[in-house]
Design an enzyme around this catalytic site. Structure first.
Site, PDB file in Angstrom:
ATOM      1  N   ASP A 322      32.697  58.998  81.093  1.00 10.44           N
ATOM      2  CA  ASP A 322      33.660  59.433  80.085  1.00 10.44           C
ATOM      3  C   ASP A 322      33.372  58.761  78.737  1.00 10.44           C
ATOM      4  O   ASP A 322      32.982  57.590  78.689  1.00 10.44           O
ATOM      5  CB  ASP A 322      35.067  59.066  80.578  1.00 10.44           C
ATOM      6  CG  ASP A 322      36.159  59.545  79.661  1.00 10.44           C
ATOM      7  OD1 ASP A 322      36.311  60.765  79.514  1.00 10.44           O
ATOM      8  OD2 ASP A 322      36.864  58.690  79.085  1.00 10.44           O
ATOM      9  N   GLU A 351      29.419  61.951  78.583  1.00  9.02           N
ATOM     10  CA  GLU A 351      30.201  62.819  77.700  1.00  9.02           C
ATOM     11  C   GLU A 351      29.902  62.402  76.255  1.00  9.02           C
ATOM     12  O   GLU A 351      30.365  61.374  75.787  1.00  9.02           O
ATOM     13  CB  GLU A 351      31.696  62.692  77.985  1.00  9.02           C
ATOM     14  CG  GLU A 351      32.519  63.613  77.104  1.00  9.02           C
ATOM     15  CD  GLU A 351      34.014  63.321  77.157  1.00  9.02           C
ATOM     16  OE1 GLU A 351      34.815  64.262  76.988  1.00  9.02           O
ATOM     17  OE2 GLU A 351      34.388  62.146  77.359  1.00  9.02           O
TER      18      GLU A 351
END
Length: 611
Positions: A322, A351
């Site tokens: 993330d 990400e």
């Protein structure tokens, strides 16, 4: 009697002084033999430490917080065994802590991660299926189950996933990516689970660590893989360490909270000011997520060992990380490299939510762009957000112009030269943070077919968001809960059970059948896994491209115009000169490549070429 009382005193003292040991156990035979164990308890740093079995203590680190002790041991050539740590305080009273070095799985270091031969299925863990209603309101955590609250916990759990793995197998899924599953003890919005409060514990509303291990095992028995959604940038404000920080600079402080400016370009902008760069990297994502300081060696080592512990314990096949580009870039590259040093064939996708291919390519391993400043992230994969940007409008653009229509998709791939490894990029129509594709296009099945066929046949690793395959929609403008609806049939009493053919509506079956047939075919074709790509400038909003190896070739034709189109194949002779016919993978129909091709409006044709 005196011996018993003395034993009880030692036991009580140990319980009082030693509250946590992390990692809770470790593994023999790791590539990096150094292990840093964090002991936590009231004034634990006042103790001297020794360890049994001739294990060498290389370092003992104390911080300004006396409740922490970081002990580094050398496990070089140490077999799996039980160790004993002995703590001796100033009052000469001694207590002990047993610690396990466990055996590794056979060939653990050589585990193969996900790659372009896979199709990844992204699950919003709380919203897929409630296999065990009894854990919805587990007493050890704050927020209780409340399905009537769109932003509350609804009860999706690990057992619900396990119960429906055969459904995923039928769909053509080869790897499963659930959103984070470690404990998130926020009073509200905890279903999101990106604000974790204990990274060594599965959230009890999802299940137990042992059930997570079972999920991994059940997937592997079906020839499928498990990907952990890992968060390196921040924890939640309820994390137990945030309440008693090991060091002041364990998190970024200003002092206290300051929100990120989210300008990730400051990571590589040669003109960026120092203050803007600091506010991006050190600022908190939101107030409830303290920003971790990966430039602190203790933090970085803690995160590295935690990640490796989960890989080894749960037999993982990959990570999705993330907010990768918000981390300290030197620290996150060390974290990534440390994992890949242990597991050379593991995969990690970061990400990197940016809207420019050069900026995204900077973050992929061995980037020539990053090399300009001698930076290497070591990150194998990034997510193709620029292709996702095109998906936001392209299928509504019926007329082809200089910059509208399928030229948007074509232009995305013209920049593949920027990526060190285009085949390792993750492609997707949507995810848990975006508008639903079927919302954008009002459940237009033909547009879904084009979009899904695209991510299934272009370079990279396709990712499907749960529910897309049954036409689920959701409006991001209404809030995150609307794009994270419960999967129908995952809860007792649901009137629509989309997990079965009989339970699905006619429209849901239309979506499911196409998705299943497409991705089960994809499993069989190496050309769309690792082949080269050759594409042709869209003409009349018709886009033609080929995926090919020395032995296989696939031709994809997409008509994005509002009219059927007929065209001659002479233009594509460099790609089809060795082939006479093509087999439509959906209908089995054989098409003569020497004749003109006709394709309906808003439709796709995928041909396996035959000599």
């Amino acid at each position: 009697m005196k011996k018993l009382l003395f034993f009880l005193l030692l036991t009580t003292l140990a319980q009082a002084q030693l509250e946590k040991t992390e990692p809770p156990f470790w593994f023999a035979g790791m590539h990096n033999p150094e292990l840093q164990i964090m002991f936590y308890g009231k004034n634990i740093a006042q103790n001297d430490v020794a360890v049994s079995n001739n294990i060498v203590i290389k370092n003992i680190k104390k911080t300004e917080n006396p409740n922490y002790l970081f002990v580094t041991i050398d496990t070089q050539n140490a077999p799996a065994q039980e160790l004993t740590f002995t703590f001796k305080g100033t009052d000469k009273i001694t207590f002990t802590k047993n610690y396990s070095l466990k055996p590794r799985r056979e060939n653990s270091a050589l585990r193969k991660g996900y790659d372009a031969s896979d199709m990844i299925y992204l699950i919003m863990s709380d919203r897929f299926a409630n296999g065990n209603p009894n854990n919805d309101s587990e007493k050890s955590v704050t927020e209780k189950g409340d399905r009537s609250n769109p932003g509350g916990r609804h009860g999706g759990d690990i057992k619900g996933m396990i119960d429906h793995l055969d459904y995923l197998k039928e769909l053509g899924v080869t790897a499963v990516w659930p959103t984070p599953m470690c404990e998130d003890n926020d009073a509200r919005y905890s279903y999101h689970t990106y604000g974790q409060s204990d990274v060594y514990r599965i959230d009890p509303r999802f299940g137990t660590d042992e059930e997570y291990l079972k999920l991994s095992s059940e997937l592997h028995q079906r020839g499928m893989k498990l990907i952990m959604d890992y968060v390196t940038n921040h924890w939640g404000a309820e994390h137990w360490m945030y309440k008693d920080l090991p060091t002041y600079d364990w998190i970024h402080q200003f002092p206290g909270f300051s929100q990120s400016n989210y300008r990730m370009t400051t990571q590589f902008d040669i003109n960026a000011s120092a203050i803007d760069t600091k506010n991006c990297l050190d600022g908190w994502f939101v107030r409830s997520m303290p920003d971790l300081n990966q430039s602190n060696p203790l933090v970085l080592n803690y995160l590295t060992q935690n990640a490796i512990w989960w890989i080894e314990y749960a037999d993982l096949d990959g990570f999705r990380v993330d907010t990768y580009s918000y981390n300290d870039k030197v620290g996150i590259s060390k974290w990534t490299k440390s994992i890949l040093d242990e597991y050379p064939y593991f995969n990690i996708v970061g990400e990197v939510w940016m809207h420019n291919q050069a900026q995204m390519a900077y973050w992929q391993k061995d980037s020539k762009i990053g090399a300009i400043e001698n930076y290497n992230s070591y990150l194998p994969s990034v997510m193709d957000f620029t292709l996702h940007d095109a998906f936001g409008s392209v299928f509504n653009e019926d007329e082809s112009t200089w910059d509208k229509g399928f030229i948007k998709v074509y232009d995305n791939f013209t920049n593949d030269f920027l990526y060190p490894n285009p085949n390792s990029i993750m492609t997707f129509l949507e995810n848990h943070d975006t508008n639903r594709f079927n919302q954008t296009y009002k459940n237009d099945f033909k547009k879904y077919q084009m979009g899904l066929a695209l991510i299934a046949t272009v370079r990279g690793i396709p990712q499907l968001y749960y529910g897309s395959e049954i036409g689920m929609a959701g409006d991001k403008n209404k809030g995150d809960a609307d794009i994270r609806r419960d999967f129908p049939g995952g809860w007792n009493g649901d009137t629509n059970n989309a997990f079965t053919k009989a339970g699905r509506t006619a429209e849901q079956n239309q979506y499911f059948d196409f998705t299943s047939k497409l991705f089960n075919w994809r499993k069989t074709n190496e050309a769309v896994h690792f082949g080269k790509m050759k594409h042709y400038i869209p003409d009349n909003n018709v886009y033609v491209y080929f995926r090919y190896t020395d032995n296989q070739s696939v031709m994809v034709v997409m008509n994005n115009s509002a009219k059927s189109q007929t065209f001659n194949t002479n233009r594509f002779q460099e790609s089809i000169r060795n082939y006479k016919t093509g087999k439509d993978i959906m209908t089995g129909k054989i098409i003569d490549l020497n004749n003109d091709l006709t394709i309906d409006s808003k439709s796709v044709l995928i041909l396996e070429l035959q000599q």
